[in-house]
Motif scaffolding. Structure first.
Motif, PDB file in Angstrom:
ATOM      1  N   GLY A 143       0.823  -1.200   0.000  1.00 58.38           N
ATOM      2  CA  GLY A 143       0.000   0.000   0.000  1.00 58.38           C
ATOM      3  C   GLY A 143       0.862   1.257   0.000  1.00 58.38           C
ATOM      4  N   GLY A 144       0.263   2.385  -0.182  1.00 57.20           N
ATOM      5  CA  GLY A 144       0.972   3.659  -0.101  1.00 57.20           C
ATOM      6  C   GLY A 144       1.713   3.986  -1.372  1.00 57.20           C
ATOM      7  N   GLU A 145       1.773   5.304  -1.669  1.00 52.78           N
ATOM      8  CA  GLU A 145       2.436   5.743  -2.882  1.00 52.78           C
ATOM      9  C   GLU A 145       3.942   5.859  -2.728  1.00 52.78           C
ATOM     10  N   LYS A 146       4.455   5.807  -1.498  1.00 54.55           N
ATOM     11  CA  LYS A 146       5.881   5.996  -1.278  1.00 54.55           C
ATOM     12  C   LYS A 146       6.664   4.698  -1.465  1.00 54.55           C
ATOM     13  N   SER A 147       5.992   3.597  -1.561  1.00 56.67           N
ATOM     14  CA  SER A 147       6.679   2.317  -1.678  1.00 56.67           C
ATOM     15  C   SER A 147       7.318   2.167  -3.048  1.00 56.67           C
ATOM     16  N   VAL A 148       8.533   1.594  -3.051  1.00 57.44           N
ATOM     17  CA  VAL A 148       9.262   1.273  -4.280  1.00 57.44           C
ATOM     18  C   VAL A 148       9.257  -0.234  -4.432  1.00 57.44           C
ATOM     19  N   TYR A 149       8.776  -0.713  -5.576  1.00 55.64           N
ATOM     20  CA  TYR A 149       8.653  -2.156  -5.770  1.00 55.64           C
ATOM     21  C   TYR A 149       9.651  -2.631  -6.822  1.00 55.64           C
ATOM     22  N   GLY A 150      10.164  -3.861  -6.588  1.00 61.34           N
ATOM     23  CA  GLY A 150      11.135  -4.447  -7.515  1.00 61.34           C
ATOM     24  C   GLY A 150      10.782  -5.871  -7.879  1.00 61.34           C
ATOM     25  N   PRO A 151      11.750  -6.608  -8.409  1.00 62.78           N
ATOM     26  CA  PRO A 151      11.504  -7.964  -8.914  1.00 62.78           C
ATOM     27  C   PRO A 151      10.818  -8.879  -7.910  1.00 62.78           C
ATOM     28  N   ALA A 152       9.982  -9.784  -8.437  1.00 66.17           N
ATOM     29  CA  ALA A 152       9.188 -10.687  -7.611  1.00 66.17           C
ATOM     30  C   ALA A 152       9.341 -12.125  -8.110  1.00 66.17           C
ATOM     31  N   ALA A 153       8.873 -13.076  -7.285  1.00 71.20           N
ATOM     32  CA  ALA A 153       8.909 -14.497  -7.656  1.00 71.20           C
ATOM     33  C   ALA A 153       7.801 -15.217  -6.923  1.00 71.20           C
ATOM     34  N   LEU A 154       7.282 -16.288  -7.547  1.00 74.55           N
ATOM     35  CA  LEU A 154       6.222 -17.099  -6.949  1.00 74.55           C
ATOM     36  C   LEU A 154       6.799 -18.364  -6.340  1.00 74.55           C
ATOM     37  N   SER A 155       6.208 -18.821  -5.227  1.00 68.98           N
ATOM     38  CA  SER A 155       6.541 -20.151  -4.729  1.00 68.98           C
ATOM     39  C   SER A 155       5.982 -21.190  -5.690  1.00 68.98           C
ATOM     40  N   PHE A 156       6.476 -22.432  -5.582  1.00 73.57           N
ATOM     41  CA  PHE A 156       6.093 -23.460  -6.542  1.00 73.57           C
ATOM     42  C   PHE A 156       4.591 -23.719  -6.535  1.00 73.57           C
ATOM     43  N   ASP A 157       3.984 -23.703  -5.343  1.00 72.59           N
ATOM     44  CA  ASP A 157       2.539 -23.950  -5.258  1.00 72.59           C
ATOM     45  C   ASP A 157       1.722 -22.682  -5.464  1.00 72.59           C
ATOM     46  N   GLN A 158       2.406 -21.556  -5.765  1.00 69.30           N
ATOM     47  CA  GLN A 158       1.784 -20.270  -6.054  1.00 69.30           C
ATOM     48  C   GLN A 158       0.984 -19.720  -4.878  1.00 69.30           C
ATOM     49  N   SER A 159       1.301 -20.183  -3.676  1.00 74.00           N
ATOM     50  CA  SER A 159       0.604 -19.670  -2.496  1.00 74.00           C
ATOM     51  C   SER A 159       1.274 -18.438  -1.920  1.00 74.00           C
ATOM     52  N   LYS A 160       2.535 -18.188  -2.303  1.00 78.90           N
ATOM     53  CA  LYS A 160       3.282 -17.053  -1.772  1.00 78.90           C
ATOM     54  C   LYS A 160       3.902 -16.278  -2.924  1.00 78.90           C
ATOM     55  N   LEU A 161       3.835 -14.946  -2.824  1.00 80.97           N
ATOM     56  CA  LEU A 161       4.542 -14.081  -3.760  1.00 80.97           C
ATOM     57  C   LEU A 161       5.650 -13.375  -2.986  1.00 80.97           C
ATOM     58  N   PHE A 162       6.893 -13.579  -3.402  1.00 76.68           N
ATOM     59  CA  PHE A 162       8.037 -12.901  -2.809  1.00 76.68           C
ATOM     60  C   PHE A 162       8.356 -11.687  -3.683  1.00 76.68           C
ATOM     61  N   PHE A 163       8.458 -10.516  -3.075  1.00 77.18           N
ATOM     62  CA  PHE A 163       8.701  -9.328  -3.890  1.00 77.18           C
ATOM     63  C   PHE A 163       9.693  -8.400  -3.187  1.00 77.18           C
ATOM     64  N   THR A 164      10.353  -7.584  -4.015  1.00 78.70           N
ATOM     65  CA  THR A 164      11.315  -6.591  -3.518  1.00 78.70           C
ATOM     66  C   THR A 164      10.591  -5.275  -3.288  1.00 78.70           C
ATOM     67  N   ALA A 165      10.907  -4.620  -2.169  1.00 82.13           N
ATOM     68  CA  ALA A 165      10.344  -3.300  -1.882  1.00 82.13           C
ATOM     69  C   ALA A 165      11.262  -2.594  -0.896  1.00 82.13           C
ATOM     70  N   ASN A 166      11.124  -1.265  -0.812  1.00 80.01           N
ATOM     71  CA  ASN A 166      11.947  -0.533   0.146  1.00 80.01           C
ATOM     72  C   ASN A 166      11.507  -0.877   1.576  1.00 80.01           C
ATOM     73  N   GLN A 167      12.477  -0.989   2.466  1.00 78.37           N
ATOM     74  CA  GLN A 167      12.184  -1.344   3.848  1.00 78.37           C
ATOM     75  C   GLN A 167      11.460  -0.201   4.552  1.00 78.37           C
ATOM     76  N   GLN A 168      10.624  -0.590   5.504  1.00 77.46           N
ATOM     77  CA  GLN A 168       9.838   0.403   6.227  1.00 77.46           C
ATOM     78  C   GLN A 168      10.699   1.189   7.211  1.00 77.46           C
ATOM     79  N   ARG A 169      11.792   0.552   7.669  1.00 76.81           N
ATOM     80  CA  ARG A 169      12.707   1.223   8.603  1.00 76.81           C
ATOM     81  C   ARG A 169      13.917   1.733   7.821  1.00 76.81           C
ATOM     82  N   GLY A 170      14.370   2.948   8.090  1.00 71.43           N
ATOM     83  CA  GLY A 170      15.521   3.516   7.412  1.00 71.43           C
ATOM     84  C   GLY A 170      16.807   3.241   8.175  1.00 71.43           C
ATOM     85  N   TRP A 171      17.915   3.544   7.511  1.00 71.70           N
ATOM     86  CA  TRP A 171      19.242   3.382   8.125  1.00 71.70           C
ATOM     87  C   TRP A 171      20.094   4.569   7.679  1.00 71.70           C
TER      88      TRP A 171
END
Length: 660
Positions: free
Chosen positions: A110-138
């Motif tokens: 959610g939110g317009e500030k999120s940056v999204y990147g490459p994603a992948a599906l688990s074999f059974d397609q029950s989970k989507l793994f995706f890249t995004a900016n972390q909610q906590r900064g450093w």
């Protein structure tokens, strides 16, 4: 290249095991067609213009019967292939693959500030793994992280081990090992990106571990994509044609083979990355900013024909020249048959063929059986002794058979290179041979272990091993030549016999193997030096009579840990006190000899035992012959300390030492 016949000596043993076992043939590592030999001829690749019209895109995957990809506006990938903070990156999803213009932004966080990147599906397609900016900064900046979208609940959560100071991106799910592979600068903040994996357990996720055999240590390895055959990834390591190049590593049990750089058209002088192979393994797509891509990163699609993991159907030709070995002239009418190696082993495994180690060829009906193989090619040599075998095939490894009347048949293994290949070989066919059988006999009727039977041609010095097949040593030797047969066996004396190969030589040869006296030398071992000679009433060692002392000195030089005690004995003649003193002098004389040839005196102890340990009936006052008294005059070596692997052997009456 053509392998020599010694390969087939070992093949006989392996074939015997293969026939008797119930194990399947080992599968070879997949050879992907995306290499320099085949890719330019086989693969069709083109720009996916529907995506080009939508703007810069990368990392396309199949998702929910549709397509999911990363789209951006402004600046693209930055240093270490992170998503540039000046760009806007989003996940796009099109439900209909045929109409990607109808797409939506997928925003799991959610939110317009999120940056999204490459994603992948688990074999059974029950989970989507995706890249995004972390909610906590450093330190005022937000690094990238990997998140999990549960498709059933639509809830998201980060991988539990993510730390705000590091980047985690480009996930791919490995169904074979039940793990997630991804790129990260974990452990080297701000340094190169490496490939890691985490395993999914019933209780959660394991800590990240760097993939072994893949990472270069200095370059950035990113955009992994895993299939059942192996791992694709992109890297800016040296040696590639562009900045970021695509590599493939075949699976090797629980690890991967060394990475292999893919050829054109998959790699170019620009950046090539984010390759994706479809479920059928017949094609896929990749991202590139190669020449002509003025609008940034573009998606290209490609097809491999039936499969990307088999070599293309390319031409392999074998030009064979056959000559007579004795006359050195061309042989006409030789039949040459070539079959794929997997077919050959399948015939052996099924029991339809049996390997004959005598002639290094298959059973006598080989010609009839091979002619039933549909994948075989054959030809007859011409007057010049030549024939050409050509086929368009997926195989690289072949078995080649040469057969002619009055000549020993030949079997060879031939290996073609990648892609189109042509091999020229000249082979010599020997005259018919005489079959001999070698029987190994023990005087004690004991079994013979680890016997090696070597056949050497006395004229050419060529050596060949005669194999033991079911307890029988057989070899067909060329007529008109003289050979020497040598037999070596553990704990046995070497035996040699010269044979002349004629039609009247004995068919069966018996070779008797005598035992060697072998003793393990260790603490507590007691050895007698039988060849140190003392005259009666003397403690001086006769010149040339210290052969075994010299042998002892040699082994003590090699084994610097050995410590010994020399024990000298006399016969019963003379007084008890005199004999005790004489034995002490004899032990000291033996020690002096060892010290003289270089052994440290501290490693040698001496003791004189006089007549206290007479070995026969020759006690004081008992009449005995000189030979009977000499039996009691002796020097013994007691081993107080020794290294591993030292053996003592009594050979032809002399004591010698060896170290295994």
């Amino acid at each position: 290249m053509m392998k020599n016949s010694q390969f087939f000596q070992s093949l006989a043993l392996w074939s015997a095991f293969l026939i008797g076992s119930h194990l399947p043939l080992l599968a070879q590592n997949p050879i992907i067609i995306l290499d320099h030999g085949n890719a330019p001829h086989i693969v069709e690749i083109e720009e996916w213009k529907d995506f080009t019209l939508l703007g810069p895109s990368f990392s396309l995957i199949n998702y929910k019967e549709g397509l999911l990809w990363v789209s951006y506006e402004g600046a693209g990938l930055g240093g270490r292939y992170l998503m540039n903070e000046k760009g806007r990156f989003s996940l796009k999803f099109a439900k209909n693959q045929g109409n990607i213009n109808n797409n939506i932004d997928l925003q799991p966080l959610g939110g317009e500030k999120s940056v999204y990147g490459p994603a992948a599906l688990s074999f059974d397609q029950s989970k989507l793994f995706f890249t995004a900016n972390q909610q906590r900064g450093w330190q005022g900046r937000s690094r990238l992280g990997i998140y999990i979208l549960d498709e059933s609940t639509q809830k998201t959560s980060p991988l539990p081990f993510i730390q705000a100071r590091y980047n985690y991106m480009h996930p791919t799910w490995d169904e074979v090992e039940n793990r997630l592979i991804f790129a990260s600068d974990l452990g080297s903040e701000g340094q190169q990106m490496d490939l890691y994996f985490t395993v999914k357990h019933s209780t959660g996720w394991s800590e990240p571990v760097k993939l072994s055999g893949i990472n270069s240590g200095t370059a950035n390895d990113v955009f992994p994509h895993i299939t059942r055959e192996g791992l694709f990834f992109s890297s800016d390591r040296p040696g590639g044609p562009g900045g970021l190049d695509i590599y493939f590593s075949a699976r090797n049990q629980e690890s991967f083979d060394p990475p292999k750089l893919l050829a054109a058209p998959f790699n170019s002088s620009s950046d090539d990355f984010s390759i994706y192979i479809n479920a059928e393994g017949s094609g896929g797509h990749l991202t590139s900013n190669r020449t002509g891509s003025k609008t940034g990163d573009k998606i290209f699609k490609f097809g491999c024909g039936l499969s990307c993991f088999h070599e293309g159907n390319v031409s392999k030709t074998l030009d064979v020249s056959v000559i007579c070995a004795d006359l050195k002239v061309p042989l006409r009418g030789v039949e040459v048959i070539k079959i794929p190696e997997p077919t050959f082993f399948k015939l052996i495994r099924s029991g339809n063929l049996g390997f004959d180690p005598v002639q290094n060829i298959l059973n006598l009906d080989v010609k009839t059986i091979l002619e039933t193989v549909s994948s075989q090619t054959k030809c007859l040599t011409s007057r010049e002794g030549r024939c050409l075998l050509e086929s368009r095939t997926n195989e690289k490894n072949f078995m080649v058979f040469l057969m002619a009347e009055g000549r020993q048949p030949i079997m060879r293994n031939i290996q073609f290179g990648d892609g189109f290949d042509h091999i020229s070989e000249e082979l010599e066919m020997e005259a018919d041979c005489k079959l001999i059988t070698v029987a190994l006999v023990c005087p004690e009727d004991d079994s013979i272990k680890d016997a090696v039977v070597i056949l050497e041609d006395l004229a050419s010095s060529d050596r060949d091993t005669i194999l033991n097949i079911n307890g029988v040593y057989q070899k067909c030797i060329a007529l008109g030549r003289q050979f020497i047969i040598t037999v070596e066996a553990s704990g046995r004396k070497e035996v040699q016999k010269i044979v002349q190969a004629t039609n009247v030589i004995p068919k069966n040869l018996e070779l008797w193997l005598e035992k060697e006296e072998v003793e393990i030398v260790r603490e507590g071992t007691l050895l007698e030096l039988e060849n140190i000679y003392y005259e009666y009433n003397s403690y001086l060692i006769s010149p040339g009579a210290a052969v075994e002392l010299d042998e002892l000195a040699a082994i003590m030089t090699k084994d610097s840990t050995m410590v010994i005690e020399l024990r000298a004995h006399t016969d019963s003649r003379g007084s008890e006190l005199y004999n005790l003193q004489l034995s002490q002098k004899r032990a000291q004389s033996a020690k002096d000899h060892l010290v003289y040839v270089g052994i440290d005196a501290d490693r040698i102890r001496t003791v004189g035992l006089g007549e206290s340990q007479i070995r026969n009936h020759c006690r004081p006052g008992v009449p005995c012959s000189e030979e009977e008294h000499a039996f009691n005059r002796r020097t013994e070596v007691a081993i107080l300390q020794a290294g591993e692997g030292v053996r003592a052997i009594r050979e032809n009456g002399l004591l010698r030492f060896i170290i295994y």
